[in-house]
Scaffold this motif. Structure first.
Motif, PDB file in Angstrom:
ATOM      1  N   GLU A 171       0.637  -1.315   0.128  1.00 18.82           N
ATOM      2  CA  GLU A 171      -0.040   0.312  -0.052  1.00 18.82           C
ATOM      3  C   GLU A 171       1.040   1.178   0.059  1.00 18.82           C
ATOM      4  O   GLU A 171       0.695   2.244  -0.870  1.00 18.82           O
ATOM      5  CB  GLU A 171      -0.956  -0.142   1.296  1.00 18.82           C
ATOM      6  N   GLY A 172       1.947   1.418   1.034  1.00 20.49           N
ATOM      7  CA  GLY A 172       2.612   2.521   1.070  1.00 20.49           C
ATOM      8  C   GLY A 172       3.712   2.727  -0.051  1.00 20.49           C
ATOM      9  O   GLY A 172       3.831   1.815  -0.943  1.00 20.49           O
ATOM     10  N   ASP A 173       4.221   3.947  -0.120  1.00 20.21           N
ATOM     11  CA  ASP A 173       5.189   4.033  -1.132  1.00 20.21           C
ATOM     12  C   ASP A 173       6.495   3.646  -1.030  1.00 20.21           C
ATOM     13  O   ASP A 173       7.458   3.269  -1.733  1.00 20.21           O
ATOM     14  CB  ASP A 173       5.264   5.493  -1.372  1.00 20.21           C
ATOM     15  N   GLU A 174       6.786   3.485   0.268  1.00 19.70           N
ATOM     16  CA  GLU A 174       8.336   3.045   0.617  1.00 19.70           C
ATOM     17  C   GLU A 174       8.407   1.774   1.604  1.00 19.70           C
ATOM     18  O   GLU A 174       7.482   1.547   2.486  1.00 19.70           O
ATOM     19  CB  GLU A 174       9.050   4.198   1.475  1.00 19.70           C
ATOM     20  N   ALA A 184       1.428  -0.299  -5.950  1.00 20.97           N
ATOM     21  CA  ALA A 184       0.434   0.523  -6.349  1.00 20.97           C
ATOM     22  C   ALA A 184       0.555   1.475  -7.483  1.00 20.97           C
ATOM     23  O   ALA A 184       1.643   2.292  -7.368  1.00 20.97           O
ATOM     24  CB  ALA A 184      -0.484   1.441  -5.174  1.00 20.97           C
ATOM     25  N   LEU A 185       0.007   1.501  -8.523  1.00 20.65           N
ATOM     26  CA  LEU A 185      -0.087   2.322  -9.549  1.00 20.65           C
ATOM     27  C   LEU A 185      -0.910   3.481  -9.394  1.00 20.65           C
ATOM     28  O   LEU A 185      -0.668   4.594  -9.815  1.00 20.65           O
ATOM     29  CB  LEU A 185      -0.274   1.772 -11.095  1.00 20.65           C
ATOM     30  N   GLY A 206      -0.176   6.517  -7.727  1.00 22.05           N
ATOM     31  CA  GLY A 206       1.122   6.122  -6.650  1.00 22.05           C
ATOM     32  C   GLY A 206       2.156   6.845  -7.095  1.00 22.05           C
ATOM     33  O   GLY A 206       2.245   7.802  -7.797  1.00 22.05           O
ATOM     34  N   TRP A 207       3.281   6.746  -6.178  1.00 25.19           N
ATOM     35  CA  TRP A 207       4.180   7.861  -6.298  1.00 25.19           C
ATOM     36  C   TRP A 207       5.014   7.626  -7.612  1.00 25.19           C
ATOM     37  O   TRP A 207       5.502   8.354  -8.111  1.00 25.19           O
ATOM     38  CB  TRP A 207       5.007   7.898  -5.025  1.00 25.19           C
ATOM     39  N   HIS A 208       5.520   6.250  -7.729  1.00 28.98           N
ATOM     40  CA  HIS A 208       6.465   6.003  -8.630  1.00 28.98           C
ATOM     41  C   HIS A 208       5.895   6.253 -10.046  1.00 28.98           C
ATOM     42  O   HIS A 208       6.874   6.354 -11.036  1.00 28.98           O
ATOM     43  CB  HIS A 208       6.527   4.347  -8.522  1.00 28.98           C
TER      44      HIS A 208
END
Ligand code: AMP
Ligand code: ZN
Length: 470
Positions: A171-174, A184-185, A206-208
Motif C-alpha cells: 500500500e505505502g510508497d516506501e 500501487a500504480l 501512486g508515487w512511482h
C-alpha cells in the motif's frame, strides 16, 4: 573522456549521449511537503554539477526534474494545516526554488508537477493493464511484478516466490527490499483525501508512476541519465524501470547515477535528534550560501558526506580565500607580457581539472586543482613574476572551472566590472605613493579625494596601494 559510475552495471563507464548531442537527464525532485534539508540539497547540488559538466563537455543538456506534489506526506501536511493540497504544495515548491537559487543551482530545463500529469499517468496505467502487467482490485491498480522477469535488475531485490503468486500487495510508497511485492500504480480515494476521476473510480496516482510518465513525456523512452540519492534505488527506481520497460519494451535508462547520503555529525539526520538543518537554519546562523555549497561539495558524491558546523567554518575560510584572490587579482598593477612558468601552470591546471572531473565527477579533486593554482599564482605575485596576460589567463581558467563548480560566480562577475588596466587611476595612485614618500601629504590627500570623487577607494597595504571601485 567523461566516465560515470553506473549503478545498473556497477561499473564506471564512458559516457556520451545516445544521439551524440543532447544529454537527456531525469532527476527525481523534491516532495514538496516541507523545507528541503541539506541532505536533499546535497543531491540537488550533485545534479547541478553533473549537468554543468555535461554542458562543459559541449553537449546540450535537457534536465527534467519532477515536483512531487501529491503523495502520502503532502496530503497529510495539507490536511493538518487546513489548506488545499495545491495551496500547501505551492508554498513549499516556491521555497524549494528559492533554496536552489541561493545555492547557485542552475535551473533544470523543466520542472513538471505530478498533479498536472494525472491524465498521462492514467493512460500509462491503462496501457500496463492492457498489456497484462497490471490489475485492478477495489479501485486500486497494482503492477504485477511476476509479469516482469527483469524485476530487481537495478537493486537486486527479488522476492523468493516471484514466479508464484504468493507475495503481497503493497500500500505505502516506501518499503524494504525483502518486502518486494506488487506496488500501487493507482490508489482508490480515501475519505477526505484529494482525488481524481479515473476508469477505476476516484483516486490518485501512486508515487512511482509520475517519474515514468514525465520522463517519457518530456525526454524519451530511453533516458541518457537518471539521478537520485541512494535511498531511491529501491523501491522507487526499481519500480520506475518495471513500469517504463513493461510499457515501452525499451531500455528505460542508460546510466543510473546515485548520490550517497549526507549525515550530520556522523548521524542520520532527524528532527528528534536536533541535527536536522534546512538551508534557512544555516543562513540564520550567519553562514553564506557560497560556503554551504562548498561544504556540500567536499566529499565525492559516492561517499557519505559528514556535515558538521566545524566543517562549514572551514568552508567559510576556503571561500574567503577564493573571494580575496578574485577581488585582488584584477586590481594589481602588473607588468606587460606573460611568463612561460605561468602559462605552463595554467595549462596544467586545465588538464588536471578535466582529468579529475572525467573520473566520475571528482569535485573535491577539481576544487583542489583550483586552490592549488591560486597558491602558485600568489607565489608568482609575491616574486613579481605574474604578468598582465597571465592574469587574463588565470581569470579565464577560473571562469571555466566555475561554469562547473558554481562557487565563485558572483565574485567573478564583479571582477569583470573592474577595468584590468586603468591608466589614469594607476598613474594617480603612483603619483600619490611618491607624494607620500616625499612627505607631501597635502598632495597625497588631494589625490585621494579626487579619486574618491570618482568612486575609487584606496587601501594602503604592505604590498603598496590598491584601489577598488565603491
Ligand atoms: P524527497 O524530497 O524526500 O523526495 O527527496 C529529494 C531528494 O533528496 C531525493 O533524491 C532523495 O533521495 C534525496 N535525499 C533524501 N535524504 C537524503 C540525504 N540524507 N542525503 C542526500 N540526499 C538525500
Ligand atoms: Zn522519481
Amino acid at each position: 573522456m567523461l566516465e560515470l559510475y553506473n549503478t545498473a552495471t556497477r561499473r564506471q563507464e564512458p559516457f556520451v549521449p545516445a544521439d551524440g548531442k543532447v544529454a537527456r537527464v531525469y532527476s527525481c525532485g523534491p516532495t514538496v511537503y516541507d523545507f528541503a534539508h541539506i541532505g536533499n540539497l546535497r543531491t540537488f547540488v550533485l545534479n547541478d554539477i553533473l549537468c554543468r559538466y555535461l554542458a562543459f563537455n559541449g553537449w546540450e543538456v535537457r534536465q527534467v526534474m519532477n515536483i512531487t506534489d501529491v503523495d502520502d506526506k503532502t496530503i497529510a501536511g495539507a490536511i493538518s494545516e487546513g489548506l488545499s493540497l495545491s495551496e500547501y504544495t505551492e508554498k513549499y515548491t516556491q521555497y524549494f526554488f528559492e533554496d536552489i537559487e541561493a545555492l547557485n543551482i542552475e535551473p533544470a530545463w523543466k520542472y513538471p508537477r505530478a498533479t498536472e500529469h494525472i491524465e498521462q499517468m492514467q493512460a500509462l496505467v491503462q496501457k500496463l493493464i492492457d498489456k497484462g502487467h497490471a490489475y485492478e482490485v477495489d479501485g486500486n491498480v497494482y503492477f504485477d511484478i511476476s509479469s516482469f522477469p527483469n524485476y530487481g535488475k537495478l537493486s537486486g531485490a527479488r522476492p523468493e516466490d516471484i514466479d508464484g503468486a504468493g507475495f503481497s500487495r503493497l500500500e505505502g510508497d516506501e518499503y524494504e527490499r525483502e518486502e518486494a511485492g506488487d506496488f500501487a500504480l493507482w490508489k482508490a480515494a480515501k475519505p477526505d483525501e484529494p482525488s481524481w476521476d479515473s476508469p477505476w473510480g476516484p483516486g490518485r496516482p501512486g508515487w512511482h508512476i509520475e517519474c515514468s510518465v514525465m520522463s517519457m513525456e518530456y525526454l524519451s523512452p530511453t533516458l541518457d541519465i537518471h539521478t537520485g540519492a541512494v535511498d531511491l534505488i529501491f523501491p522507487h527506481h526499481e519500480n520506475e524501470i518495471a513500469q517504463s520497460e513493461a510499457a515501452t519494451g525499451q531500455l528505460f535508462v542508460r546510466f543510473w547515477v546515485h548520490g550517497e547520503h549526507l549525515v550530520v555529525e556522523g548521524e542520520k539526520m532527524s528532527k528528534s535528534l536536533g541535527n536536522f538543518y534546512t538551508l534557512r537554519d544555516l543562513l540564520e546562523r550567519g553562514h553564506s550560501p557560497q560556503a554551504i555549497r562548498h561544504q556540500l561539495l567536499t566529499a565525492h558524491y559516492r561517499q557519505q558526506l559528514n556535515f558538521t558546523l566545524e566543517g562549514l567554518e572551514q568552508s567559510e575560510r576556503a571561500v574567503q580565500r577564493l573571494n580575496t584572490f578574485i577581488a585582488r587579482l584584477p586590481r594589481l598593477p602588473l607588468p606587460e607580457g606573460s611568463s612561460e612558468e605561468a602559462v605552463q601552470l595554467i595549462e596544467e591546471a586545465r588538464g588536471n581539472f578535466e582529468q579529475v572531473m572525467d573520473d566520475d565527477l571528482n569535485v573535491p579533486g577539481a576544487m583542489g586543482v583550483v586552490f592549488e593554482l591560486i597558491k602558485h599564482v600568489n607565489t608568482l605575485l609575491d616574486a613579481s613574476e605574474l604578468h598582465e596576460q597571465d592574469r587574463t589567463r588565470v581569470l579565464d581558467f577560473l571562469e571555466d572551472a566555475d561554469s562547473v563548480l558554481g562557487l565563485m560566480t558572483e565574485q567573478l562577475e564583479a571582477a569583470k566590472g573592474e577595468p584590468v588596466v586603468d591608466e589614469e587611476i594607476k598613474a594617480l595612485v603612483a603619483e600619490r605613493e611618491q607624494a607620500r614618500k616625499d612627505r607631501d601629504f597635502a598632495r597625497a590627500d588631494e589625490i585621494r579625494d579626487q579619486l574618491a570623487a570618482q568612486g575609487i577607494i584606496l587601501e594602503d597595504t604592505a604590498e603598496g596601494t590598491i584601489w577598488r571601485r565603491k
